[in-house]
Design a protein around this motif. Structure first.
Motif, short mmCIF file in Angstrom:
data_model
loop_
_atom_site.label_atom_id
_atom_site.label_comp_id
_atom_site.label_asym_id
_atom_site.label_seq_id
_atom_site.Cartn_x
_atom_site.Cartn_y
_atom_site.Cartn_z
N ASN A 98 -2.23 -6.39 6.41
CA ASN A 98 -2.84 -6.88 5.17
C ASN A 98 -2.77 -5.83 4.06
OD1 ASN A 98 -3.73 -9.42 6.27
ND2 ASN A 98 -5.29 -8.28 7.38
N GLY A 99 -1.68 -5.10 4.02
CA GLY A 99 -1.47 -4.10 2.97
C GLY A 99 -2.18 -2.77 3.22
N PHE A 100 -2.83 -2.63 4.37
CA PHE A 100 -3.62 -1.41 4.63
C PHE A 100 -3.32 -0.91 6.03
CE2 PHE A 100 -7.81 0.91 4.81
CZ PHE A 100 -7.60 1.65 3.66
N VAL A 101 -4.00 0.16 6.45
CA VAL A 101 -3.90 0.62 7.83
C VAL A 101 -4.64 -0.37 8.73
CG1 VAL A 101 -3.65 3.06 7.25
CG2 VAL A 101 -5.94 2.09 7.53
N THR A 102 -4.46 -0.24 10.02
CA THR A 102 -5.10 -1.18 10.94
C THR A 102 -6.62 -0.99 10.97
OG1 THR A 102 -4.88 0.35 12.81
CG2 THR A 102 -3.09 -1.23 12.46
N GLY A 103 -7.31 -2.01 11.46
CA GLY A 103 -8.75 -1.91 11.63
C GLY A 103 -9.11 -0.79 12.59
N LEU A 104 -8.25 -0.54 13.55
CA LEU A 104 -8.47 0.55 14.50
C LEU A 104 -8.53 1.90 13.79
CD1 LEU A 104 -8.74 1.27 17.49
CD2 LEU A 104 -6.24 1.26 17.66
N MET A 105 -7.65 2.08 12.81
CA MET A 105 -7.65 3.34 12.05
C MET A 105 -8.89 3.45 11.17
SD MET A 105 -6.07 6.21 11.44
CE MET A 105 -4.29 6.21 11.70
N THR A 106 -9.32 2.36 10.55
CA THR A 106 -10.49 2.44 9.68
C THR A 106 -11.77 2.66 10.48
OG1 THR A 106 -10.69 0.02 9.64
CG2 THR A 106 -9.46 1.03 7.86
N VAL A 107 -11.87 2.05 11.67
CA VAL A 107 -13.03 2.31 12.54
C VAL A 107 -13.06 3.78 12.94
CG1 VAL A 107 -14.00 1.86 14.84
CG2 VAL A 107 -13.24 -0.04 13.42
N PHE A 108 -11.89 4.31 13.27
CA PHE A 108 -11.78 5.73 13.62
C PHE A 108 -12.25 6.61 12.46
CE2 PHE A 108 -9.13 9.55 13.20
CZ PHE A 108 -9.50 10.24 14.35
N TRP A 109 -11.82 6.28 11.24
CA TRP A 109 -12.18 7.09 10.08
C TRP A 109 -13.67 6.98 9.74
CZ3 TRP A 109 -10.94 11.01 7.16
CH2 TRP A 109 -9.65 11.52 7.27
N MET A 149 8.42 -6.20 4.27
CA MET A 149 8.39 -5.64 2.92
C MET A 149 9.29 -4.41 2.84
SD MET A 149 6.84 -6.49 0.07
CE MET A 149 5.26 -7.25 0.44
N PRO A 150 10.40 -4.47 2.12
CA PRO A 150 11.32 -3.34 2.04
C PRO A 150 10.74 -2.18 1.23
CG PRO A 150 12.04 -5.09 0.58
CD PRO A 150 10.88 -5.63 1.36
N ASN A 151 11.41 -1.05 1.32
CA ASN A 151 10.91 0.17 0.68
C ASN A 151 10.69 0.03 -0.82
OD1 ASN A 151 11.26 1.29 3.25
ND2 ASN A 151 11.91 3.25 2.40
N ARG A 152 11.55 -0.69 -1.49
CA ARG A 152 11.46 -0.77 -2.95
C ARG A 152 10.21 -1.53 -3.39
NH1 ARG A 152 16.34 -4.44 -5.15
NH2 ARG A 152 15.20 -4.00 -7.09
N LEU A 153 9.61 -2.30 -2.48
CA LEU A 153 8.39 -3.05 -2.80
C LEU A 153 7.16 -2.43 -2.14
CD1 LEU A 153 9.75 -6.71 -2.47
CD2 LEU A 153 9.48 -5.33 -4.55
N ARG A 154 7.27 -1.17 -1.79
CA ARG A 154 6.19 -0.50 -1.07
C ARG A 154 4.85 -0.56 -1.82
NH1 ARG A 154 6.10 5.91 0.87
NH2 ARG A 154 4.01 5.85 1.80
N SER A 156 3.58 -2.77 -3.48
CA SER A 156 2.93 -4.07 -3.36
C SER A 156 2.32 -4.28 -1.98
CB SER A 156 3.95 -5.19 -3.62
OG SER A 156 4.52 -5.05 -4.90
N CYS A 157 2.60 -3.35 -1.07
CA CYS A 157 2.22 -3.57 0.32
C CYS A 157 1.37 -2.45 0.91
CB CYS A 157 3.50 -3.72 1.15
SG CYS A 157 3.28 -3.80 2.93
N ASP A 158 1.67 -1.22 0.54
CA ASP A 158 1.11 -0.07 1.24
C ASP A 158 -0.03 0.60 0.47
OD1 ASP A 158 0.70 2.10 2.91
OD2 ASP A 158 2.43 3.22 2.15
N ASP A 159 -1.25 0.10 0.67
CA ASP A 159 -2.43 0.77 0.10
C ASP A 159 -3.01 1.80 1.06
OD1 ASP A 159 -2.42 -0.69 -2.26
OD2 ASP A 159 -3.61 -2.32 -1.40
N GLY A 160 -2.57 1.77 2.32
CA GLY A 160 -3.12 2.68 3.32
C GLY A 160 -2.70 4.12 3.12
N THR A 161 -1.44 4.34 2.77
CA THR A 161 -0.96 5.72 2.61
C THR A 161 -1.68 6.44 1.46
OG1 THR A 161 1.21 5.17 3.53
CG2 THR A 161 1.05 7.17 2.20
N TYR A 181 7.27 5.59 4.82
CA TYR A 181 7.01 4.15 4.86
C TYR A 181 8.28 3.51 5.40
CZ TYR A 181 6.54 -0.65 3.15
OH TYR A 181 6.49 -2.02 3.05
N ALA A 182 8.17 2.86 6.54
CA ALA A 182 9.33 2.22 7.16
C ALA A 182 9.19 0.71 7.04
CB ALA A 182 9.45 2.64 8.62
N GLY A 183 9.68 0.18 5.95
CA GLY A 183 9.67 -1.26 5.74
C GLY A 183 10.95 -1.90 6.24
N ALA A 184 11.14 -3.15 5.92
CA ALA A 184 12.33 -3.86 6.37
C ALA A 184 13.58 -3.24 5.75
CB ALA A 184 12.22 -5.34 5.99
#
Length: 260
Positions: A98-109, A149-154, A156-161, A181-184
């Motif tokens: 969903n454009g972010f890191v996993t719930g597992l990562m947010t619980v950890f944080w 989501m390919p790299n050029r559209l990062r 739009s997708c990657d709010d986690g980083t 970021y390893a997209g399609a």
């Protein structure tokens, strides 16, 4: 001071739900690069650990003593935090959900943040944060693995980083080394609706992506070896010109007023 007499330790915190998916493949390539440059690297699969949800009891936040803050929950975080403290480098690895890191990562944080950091002295008339683990400067980085989501559209997708980049170095007394970021990595455009649907299920890492993440491992190991890492602090995060503007604004309109 360069690290020469002791073995440097790098810790990979992997928040994927699929242990043999692309996120783990990328993490392993990173580990190869770091090990090839003298690092001892361990990977922790957070899915295999017992990490309870934060109850917001504020026990960690209210602790005013030295060292790691206590927690009202007793689980694997009590083992993981000392390993983070001991590490010279830390890599956060997560799929994009969903454009972010996993719930597992947010619980950890949620469980990590106020155990390794605490409110600091007021800075420019607002609350600041300081780390509790300032014994050394840690190299910090991240890997994000996406589906269609390919790299050029990062953007739009990657709010986690960006979120990790803003928080991890500050909390862990670290310097951000880099992120992948390893997209399609598509060979050709999808030709129909079926192709578009299949993108998310047919993830293949390209040779370029593997090389990039291997290079990140090399880069982190060399940064640690150099002895030149500088920690992120609230003061260093804000440009001098912006500090002056904020100070002027907050003089006339203080952001905090204590409730009575």
């Amino acid at each position: 001071m360069k690290m020469s007499d002791k073995r440097m330790k790098i810790l990979v915190l992997n928040a994927t739900y699929r242990p043999n998916g692309t996120t783990t493949e990328l993490a392993r390539s990173f580990m190869e690069g770091a090990r090839a440059n003298g690092a001892e690297v361990d990977m922790i699969m957070l899915r295999e650990r017992t990490i309870g949800y934060c109850t917001n009891c504020l026990k960690c936040y209210g602790f005013t003593g030295e060292g790691i803050s206590p927690c009202s929950l007793k689980d694997d975080m009590d083992e993981l935090i000392p390993r983070i403290v001991d590490a010279d480098g830390i890599l956060f690895a997560s799929p994009v959900h969903n454009g972010f890191v996993t719930g597992l990562m947010t619980v950890f944080w949620e469980r990590l943040s106020w155990r390794v950091a605490q409110p600091g002295k007021p800075f420019l008339n607002f609350m600041s944060i300081k780390t509790r683990i300032n014994d050394k400067v840690r190299a910090v980085g991240s890997i994000a693995s996406a589906g269609g989501m390919p790299n050029r559209l990062r953007k739009s997708c990657d709010d986690g980083t960006p979120w990790l980049k803003s928080n991890a170095p500050l909390m862990l007394h670290g310097q951000w080394i880099g992120d992948i970021y390893a997209g399609a990595d598509l060979e050709h455009m999808p030709e129909n609706s079926q192709d578009w649907h299949r993108i998310y299920f047919l993830r293949r890492l390209s040779a370029r992506q593997r090389q990039e993440v291997y290079a990140l491992g090399v880069q982190m190991a060399k940064a640690i070896q150099s002895g030149g890492l500088k920690p992120v602090t609230i003061d260093r995060m804000i440009h001098p010109a912006l500090k002056w503007i904020l100070k002027l604004i907050f003089t006339f309109s203080p952001p905090y007023r204590v409730a009575r």
